[in-house]
Design an enzyme around this catalytic site. Structure first.
Site, PDB file in Angstrom:
ATOM      1  N   GLY A 144       3.286  -7.188 -34.100  1.00  0.00           N
ATOM      2  CA  GLY A 144       2.180  -6.080 -33.981  1.00  0.00           C
ATOM      3  C   GLY A 144       0.968  -5.753 -33.304  1.00  0.00           C
ATOM      4  N   ARG A 199      -7.418  -3.715 -32.311  1.00  0.00           N
ATOM      5  CA  ARG A 199      -8.029  -3.938 -32.354  1.00  0.00           C
ATOM      6  C   ARG A 199      -9.019  -4.680 -31.991  1.00  0.00           C
ATOM      7  NH1 ARG A 199      -9.059  -3.867 -38.641  1.00  0.00           N
ATOM      8  NH2 ARG A 199      -6.856  -3.604 -39.021  1.00  0.00           N
ATOM      9  N   GLN A 255      11.922  -7.375 -33.481  1.00  0.00           N
ATOM     10  CA  GLN A 255      11.715  -6.643 -34.145  1.00  0.00           C
ATOM     11  C   GLN A 255      10.532  -4.989 -33.086  1.00  0.00           C
ATOM     12  OE1 GLN A 255       8.586  -5.932 -36.216  1.00  0.00           O
ATOM     13  NE2 GLN A 255       9.161  -4.669 -38.117  1.00  0.00           N
ATOM     14  N   GLY A 261      -4.266  -5.166 -49.767  1.00  0.00           N
ATOM     15  CA  GLY A 261      -3.429  -4.396 -50.561  1.00  0.00           C
ATOM     16  C   GLY A 261      -4.311  -5.089 -52.023  1.00  0.00           C
ATOM     17  N   LYS A 279     -13.934 -41.916 -10.732  1.00  0.00           N
ATOM     18  CA  LYS A 279     -12.374 -41.661 -11.598  1.00  0.00           C
ATOM     19  C   LYS A 279     -11.504 -42.337 -10.819  1.00  0.00           C
ATOM     20  CE  LYS A 279      -9.246 -40.116  -8.424  1.00  0.00           C
ATOM     21  NZ  LYS A 279      -8.679 -40.120  -7.734  1.00  0.00           N
ATOM     22  N   TYR A 330     -20.088 -41.844  -6.505  1.00  0.00           N
ATOM     23  CA  TYR A 330     -19.020 -42.034  -6.237  1.00  0.00           C
ATOM     24  C   TYR A 330     -18.115 -42.772  -6.338  1.00  0.00           C
ATOM     25  CZ  TYR A 330     -14.431 -39.982  -5.812  1.00  0.00           C
ATOM     26  OH  TYR A 330     -13.193 -39.893  -5.686  1.00  0.00           O
ATOM     27  N   ASN A 379     -22.739 -55.234  -9.339  1.00  0.00           N
ATOM     28  CA  ASN A 379     -24.400 -53.938  -9.487  1.00  0.00           C
ATOM     29  C   ASN A 379     -24.239 -52.852  -8.366  1.00  0.00           C
ATOM     30  OD1 ASN A 379     -27.267 -52.266 -10.728  1.00  0.00           O
ATOM     31  ND2 ASN A 379     -27.490 -52.603  -8.268  1.00  0.00           N
ATOM     32  N   TYR A 403     -10.876 -40.940   0.184  1.00  0.00           N
ATOM     33  CA  TYR A 403      -9.695 -40.507   0.500  1.00  0.00           C
ATOM     34  C   TYR A 403      -9.846 -40.253   1.555  1.00  0.00           C
ATOM     35  CZ  TYR A 403      -7.210 -35.858   0.311  1.00  0.00           C
ATOM     36  OH  TYR A 403      -6.379 -34.597   0.861  1.00  0.00           O
TER      37      TYR A 403
HETATM   38  C1  UD1 Z   1      -0.913  -6.260 -45.147  1.00  0.00           C
HETATM   39  C2  UD1 Z   1      -0.237  -6.521 -46.684  1.00  0.00           C
HETATM   40  C3  UD1 Z   1      -1.337  -6.088 -47.708  1.00  0.00           C
HETATM   41  C4  UD1 Z   1      -2.338  -7.279 -47.811  1.00  0.00           C
HETATM   42  C5  UD1 Z   1      -2.643  -7.340 -46.463  1.00  0.00           C
HETATM   43  C6  UD1 Z   1      -3.164  -9.228 -45.769  1.00  0.00           C
HETATM   44  C7  UD1 Z   1       2.065  -4.838 -46.304  1.00  0.00           C
HETATM   45  C8  UD1 Z   1       2.182  -3.423 -47.148  1.00  0.00           C
HETATM   46  N1  UD1 Z   1       0.980  -5.167 -46.748  1.00  0.00           N
HETATM   47  O1  UD1 Z   1      -1.245  -5.108 -44.669  1.00  0.00           O
HETATM   48  O2  UD1 Z   1      -0.783  -6.368 -48.971  1.00  0.00           O
HETATM   49  O3  UD1 Z   1      -2.730  -7.126 -48.237  1.00  0.00           O
HETATM   50  O4  UD1 Z   1      -1.461  -7.413 -45.400  1.00  0.00           O
HETATM   51  O5  UD1 Z   1      -3.249  -8.842 -44.118  1.00  0.00           O
HETATM   52  O6  UD1 Z   1       2.606  -6.232 -45.784  1.00  0.00           O
HETATM   53  N2  UD1 Z   1       4.082  -6.511 -39.250  1.00  0.00           N
HETATM   54  C9  UD1 Z   1       5.183  -7.256 -38.021  1.00  0.00           C
HETATM   55  N3  UD1 Z   1       6.295  -5.876 -38.276  1.00  0.00           N
HETATM   56  C10 UD1 Z   1       5.416  -4.869 -39.045  1.00  0.00           C
HETATM   57  C11 UD1 Z   1       4.402  -4.598 -39.168  1.00  0.00           C
HETATM   58  C12 UD1 Z   1       3.626  -6.121 -39.083  1.00  0.00           C
HETATM   59  O7  UD1 Z   1       5.601  -8.244 -37.809  1.00  0.00           O
HETATM   60  O8  UD1 Z   1       6.580  -3.816 -39.012  1.00  0.00           O
HETATM   61  C13 UD1 Z   1       2.986  -8.098 -38.571  1.00  0.00           C
HETATM   62  C14 UD1 Z   1       2.022  -7.769 -37.636  1.00  0.00           C
HETATM   63  O9  UD1 Z   1       1.132  -8.081 -36.934  1.00  0.00           O
HETATM   64  C15 UD1 Z   1       1.050  -8.171 -39.093  1.00  0.00           C
HETATM   65  C16 UD1 Z   1       1.345  -8.992 -40.080  1.00  0.00           C
HETATM   66  O10 UD1 Z   1       2.704  -8.293 -40.435  1.00  0.00           O
HETATM   67  O11 UD1 Z   1       0.519  -9.654 -38.508  1.00  0.00           O
HETATM   68  C17 UD1 Z   1       0.519  -7.776 -40.980  1.00  0.00           C
HETATM   69  O12 UD1 Z   1       0.925  -6.391 -40.497  1.00  0.00           O
HETATM   70  P1  UD1 Z   1      -0.398  -5.645 -41.206  1.00  0.00           P
HETATM   71  O13 UD1 Z   1       0.185  -4.014 -40.344  1.00  0.00           O
HETATM   72  O14 UD1 Z   1      -1.916  -5.785 -40.217  1.00  0.00           O
HETATM   73  O15 UD1 Z   1      -0.217  -5.197 -41.873  1.00  0.00           O
HETATM   74  P2  UD1 Z   1      -1.551  -4.592 -43.547  1.00  0.00           P
HETATM   75  O16 UD1 Z   1      -1.391  -3.283 -43.624  1.00  0.00           O
HETATM   76  O17 UD1 Z   1      -2.779  -5.418 -43.013  1.00  0.00           O
END
Ligand code: UD1
Ligand code: CA
Length: 460
Positions: free
Chosen positions: A11, A15, A75, A139, A351, A366, A377, A387
């Site tokens: 990701g 933010r 990915q 979630g 040093k 130094y 002392n 140096y």
């Molecule tokens: C996810 C969970 C949610 C949980 C939360 C906890 C899912 C659908 N939801 O939501 O239930 O409460 O994490 O923090 O799994 N990432 C990838 N590839 C992607 C998407 C995400 O590598 O395609 C990685 C992001 O970089 C991150 C992690 O997965 O490290 C979580 O992704 P994020 O999009 O933050 O998930 P949430 O919506 O927070």
């Protein structure tokens, strides 16, 4: 059973508002992702697979730099957590267990992960959950009347009643690999976000009669995710609090546990006192009864028992024996080795300096590339000229020698045991034991002289 770890970190972390990928932001001096990998390594997985996308090169470079071995799964498009895991599974054999971690959940512990893996090893699905006082957008875990888990619903897809649930999905889960693969092939992006949700495998497991175990952690902080700088600061403070709490349990007093930073491993004997605004970096050990004054910074050093480190002393890469006194405002640089009872006072820099038992350099010196004998002392303002612009040279001062104030010791130089250097000397040649070296211009006293004022105005 063979374990594979999958860490999701593709990701963007928008933010954070940063040029640095989110998972490389540090908690207690270590990038979050490195922390997660280190915790996972406690379970001795066969391979740790990193799902990377945004900032992939920067992340790989930082791991190479720290000699961390992982296997990257790219990915290119972040189509969801389910999609990310599915890509990683292409590199994982069926008869194994897969554990999914997040690169931005830095405080997770090995103990929790071990519980989760144990469930998966028994052929079930383990999901790490927590009760959050303020679960926001996380979630939610849906349990049936019998208390077992039926499904996970994402906040954006949840009904008002489901949003009221306080048990949340940490995102961390483990399952038998062949089952996980089968379920992920069935996951569809028909939800509010149009993403492939990893969380959808839970209801598929239940449908297939595979039990899903919720592993609830005691402290919600263990599974807190870091999405912005405020949460990063919160994770940092929580981590620091864990360190100081553990040390207090082992007999260390902190003037204020909220005003200490431990960026590495600090090991202390009992009855140490640590004052405010102190920073410990890397591996630091303090013997029993050590006092660390306010503002001190200690990095990769071993400090013996009953050492007194006064305010604002900076120590790096040093070995300090028992009962030494350092500072205030001393700078002890790498390769400093002090025997018992050494005193190094204010504005003294050392040093690659070995000081024998009871040797003293109390003010403004130094000492570089030097060996100072026991009970020697070193007067205020003494400088080793180590140096010459090209090479570094050694200075040796024998046991019991007395080096007068403001001496300039031009290395390579040897000063014998119990020798005496007169104050203000510039010493360039070997001084034999028990002799006096005077290396300065003789003072002249001129009686018939006129001050500038008298020259201008003879009448006065
Ligand atoms: C996810 C969970 C949610 C949980 C939360 C906890 C899912 C659908 N939801 O939501 O239930 O409460 O994490 O923090 O799994 N990432 C990838 N590839 C992607 C998407 C995400 O590598 O395609 C990685 C992001 O970089 C991150 C992690 O997965 O490290 C979580 O992704 P994020 O999009 O933050 O998930 P949430 O919506 O927070
Ligand atoms: Ca998140």
């Amino acid at each position: 059973m063979t374990l594979h770890v999958i860490v999701l970190a593709a990701g963007k972390g928008s933010r954070m508002k940063s040029n640095i990928p989110k998972v490389l932001h540090q908690v207690a001096g270590i990038p979050m992702l490195h922390r997660v990998i280190a915790v996972a390594s406690e379970l001795a997985p066969q391979t740790t697979h990193l799902v990377l996308g945004h900032g992939m090169q920067q992340i790989e470079a930082s791991l190479t730099e720290q000699s961390v071995t992982t296997s990257t799964v790219q990915q290119a498009q972040q189509l969801g957590t389910g999609h990310a895991v599915k890509l990683a599974l292409d590199h994982i054999a069926d008869d194994t267990v897969s554990l999914v971690l997040y690169g931005d959940v830095p405080l997770i512990t090995g103990a929790t992960l071990a519980r989760c893996v144990e469930v998966a090893t028994a052929g079930q699905v383990g999901v790490v959950t927590a009760n959050f006082s303020n679960p926001e957008q996380l979630g939610r875990i849906l349990r049936n009347d019998a208390g077992s888990i039926d499904a996970i619903v994402e906040f954006k897809d949840a009904s008002p009643a489901q949003k009221a649930i306080s048990e949340i999905n940490s995102g961390i889960l483990a399952a038998p690999t062949h089952l996980l693969r089968g379920w992920l092939q069935q996951v569809q992006p028909n939800n509010q976000q149009g993403e492939y949700y990893l969380t959808d495998i839970v209801s598929l497991a239940v449908r297939d009669g595979v039990s899903v175990q919720g592993l609830m952690v005691d402290e919600e902080q263990e599974v807190m995710g870091v999405n912005d700088r405020a949460q990063l600061a919160q994770a940092e403070r929580l981590y620091q609090q864990q360190q100081t709490t553990a040390l207090m349990g082992r007999g260390v007093t902190f003037a204020d546990p909220a005003r200490v930073d431990i960026r590495g491993e600090l090991t202390c004997g009992i009855d140490c006192f640590v004052d405010i605004n102190t920073v410990f970096i890397g591996e630091v050990t303090l013997g029993e009864g050590v006092t660390v004054g306010p503002g001190a910074i200690i990095e990769n050093s071993h400090i013996g028992a009953n050492v007194l480190i006064k305010a604002h002393t900076v120590i790096e890469g040093a070995q300090v024996a028992d009962a030494c006194q350092l500072g205030p405002f001393a700078r002890i640089r790498p390769g400093s080795e002090f025997a018992e009872g050494v005193k190094v006072g204010n504005f003294v820099e050392t040093k690659k300096a070995r000081l024998g038992a009871g040797a003293k350099a109390s003010h403004l010196s130094y000492l570089g590339d030097a060996t100072i004998g026991a009970e020697a002392n070193i007067g205020a303002g003494t400088v080793t000229c180590n140096y010459d612009g090209v090479d570094k040279h050694q200075t040796t001062v024998g046991d019991g020698a007395f080096v007068g104030t403001n001496s300039t010791l031009v290395a390579p130089l040897e000063i014998g045991a119990n020798a005496f250097v007169a104050a203000g000397s510039t010493v360039t040649a070997k001084v034999a034991p028990d002799t006096l070296a005077v290396g300065r211009a003789r003072q002249r006293t001129i009686t018939k002289w006129l001050s500038p004022l008298k020259r201008k105005n003879p009448a006065e």
